[in-house]
Design a protein around this motif. Structure first.
Motif, mmCIF file in Angstrom:
data_model
loop_
_atom_site.group_PDB
_atom_site.id
_atom_site.type_symbol
_atom_site.label_atom_id
_atom_site.label_comp_id
_atom_site.label_asym_id
_atom_site.label_seq_id
_atom_site.Cartn_x
_atom_site.Cartn_y
_atom_site.Cartn_z
ATOM 1 N N ILE A 58 6.722 8.554 -3.008
ATOM 2 C CA ILE A 58 7.595 7.530 -3.575
ATOM 3 C C ILE A 58 6.822 6.217 -3.618
ATOM 4 O O ILE A 58 6.103 5.889 -2.678
ATOM 5 C CB ILE A 58 8.856 7.357 -2.708
ATOM 6 C CG1 ILE A 58 9.576 8.660 -2.611
ATOM 7 C CG2 ILE A 58 9.698 6.211 -3.177
ATOM 8 C CD1 ILE A 58 10.997 8.707 -2.914
ATOM 9 N N ALA A 59 6.987 5.497 -4.689
ATOM 10 C CA ALA A 59 6.394 4.164 -4.802
ATOM 11 C C ALA A 59 7.533 3.148 -4.786
ATOM 12 O O ALA A 59 8.364 3.132 -5.677
ATOM 13 C CB ALA A 59 5.587 4.041 -6.087
ATOM 14 N N ALA A 60 7.577 2.342 -3.742
ATOM 15 C CA ALA A 60 8.595 1.296 -3.649
ATOM 16 C C ALA A 60 8.028 0.021 -4.265
ATOM 17 O O ALA A 60 6.864 -0.318 -4.059
ATOM 18 C CB ALA A 60 8.983 1.067 -2.198
ATOM 19 N N ILE A 61 8.840 -0.676 -5.022
ATOM 20 C CA ILE A 61 8.393 -1.895 -5.705
ATOM 21 C C ILE A 61 8.595 -3.091 -4.773
ATOM 22 O O ILE A 61 9.695 -3.329 -4.289
ATOM 23 C CB ILE A 61 9.170 -2.097 -7.014
ATOM 24 C CG1 ILE A 61 8.906 -0.914 -7.939
ATOM 25 C CG2 ILE A 61 8.790 -3.420 -7.662
ATOM 26 C CD1 ILE A 61 9.737 -0.933 -9.196
ATOM 27 N N MET A 62 7.489 -3.804 -4.537
ATOM 28 C CA MET A 62 7.547 -5.012 -3.720
ATOM 29 C C MET A 62 7.807 -6.207 -4.621
ATOM 30 O O MET A 62 7.324 -6.251 -5.756
ATOM 31 C CB MET A 62 6.204 -5.226 -3.018
ATOM 32 C CG MET A 62 5.908 -4.268 -1.908
ATOM 33 S SD MET A 62 6.604 -4.804 -0.364
ATOM 34 C CE MET A 62 5.684 -6.280 -0.071
ATOM 35 N N PRO A 63 8.556 -7.175 -4.148
ATOM 36 C CA PRO A 63 8.725 -8.404 -4.928
ATOM 37 C C PRO A 63 7.379 -9.120 -5.077
ATOM 38 O O PRO A 63 6.507 -9.001 -4.216
ATOM 39 C CB PRO A 63 9.682 -9.243 -4.092
ATOM 40 C CG PRO A 63 10.264 -8.325 -3.080
ATOM 41 C CD PRO A 63 9.317 -7.194 -2.923
ATOM 42 N N LYS A 64 7.224 -9.848 -6.170
ATOM 43 C CA LYS A 64 5.975 -10.564 -6.418
ATOM 44 C C LYS A 64 5.756 -11.591 -5.310
ATOM 45 O O LYS A 64 6.646 -12.360 -4.975
ATOM 46 C CB LYS A 64 6.023 -11.257 -7.772
ATOM 47 C CG LYS A 64 4.712 -11.834 -8.185
ATOM 48 C CD LYS A 64 4.755 -12.315 -9.608
ATOM 49 C CE LYS A 64 3.381 -12.728 -10.035
ATOM 50 N NZ LYS A 64 3.328 -13.053 -11.443
ATOM 51 N N THR A 97 14.229 11.650 3.131
ATOM 52 C CA THR A 97 14.081 11.674 1.674
ATOM 53 C C THR A 97 13.365 10.445 1.132
ATOM 54 O O THR A 97 12.985 10.425 -0.032
ATOM 55 C CB THR A 97 15.466 11.768 1.005
ATOM 56 O OG1 THR A 97 16.232 10.603 1.355
ATOM 57 C CG2 THR A 97 16.195 13.016 1.443
ATOM 58 N N LEU A 98 13.227 9.413 1.926
ATOM 59 C CA LEU A 98 12.630 8.124 1.548
ATOM 60 C C LEU A 98 13.413 7.416 0.441
ATOM 61 O O LEU A 98 12.870 6.571 -0.257
ATOM 62 C CB LEU A 98 11.157 8.291 1.152
ATOM 63 C CG LEU A 98 10.238 8.761 2.273
ATOM 64 C CD1 LEU A 98 8.816 8.902 1.770
ATOM 65 C CD2 LEU A 98 10.283 7.810 3.454
#
Length: 110
Positions: A58-64, A97-98
């Protein structure tokens, strides 16, 4: 050659032999039951499936501009603390499950 003659057991001795055999049978059955219970418990733990065999990618999106301050595990949850330009945010994920379970953002009052 002479054979050693074994005398016949007395009735008290015969009764004692029967009781000893019965106690040995009970001890043997109890031991077999305990060993089978342990093997069943081990087999259950080895062969039950809870999704731990295949870990998802899974790729979690980090805030800029965000950076991870800390990570921790709390029960079934993975806890990630993120600093985004002075604002602290806590994100929780299901450990199996992440999938995202929730987030909590701390902001300063104006």
């Amino acid at each position: 050659m002479t054979e050693a003659a074994l005398p016949e057991p007395t009735p008290e001795q015969a009764a004692l032999f029967v009781r000893v055999r019965r106690m040995m049978l009970i001890a043997g059955l109890t031991t077999a039951l305990a060993i089978s219970a342990v093997l069943i418990a081990i087999g259950y733990r080895l062969f039950r499936t809870e999704g731990s065999a295949n870990a998802p990618d899974i790729a979690a999106i980090m805030p800029k501009g965000g950076r991870i301050i800390s990570t921790a595990v709390a029960g079934d949850r993975l806890v990630v603390t993120i600093d985004v330009g002075g604002t602290v945010e806590i994100r929780t994920f299901d450990a199996h499950t992440l999938k995202a379970a929730g987030s909590l953002r701390f902001v300063n009052e104006p």
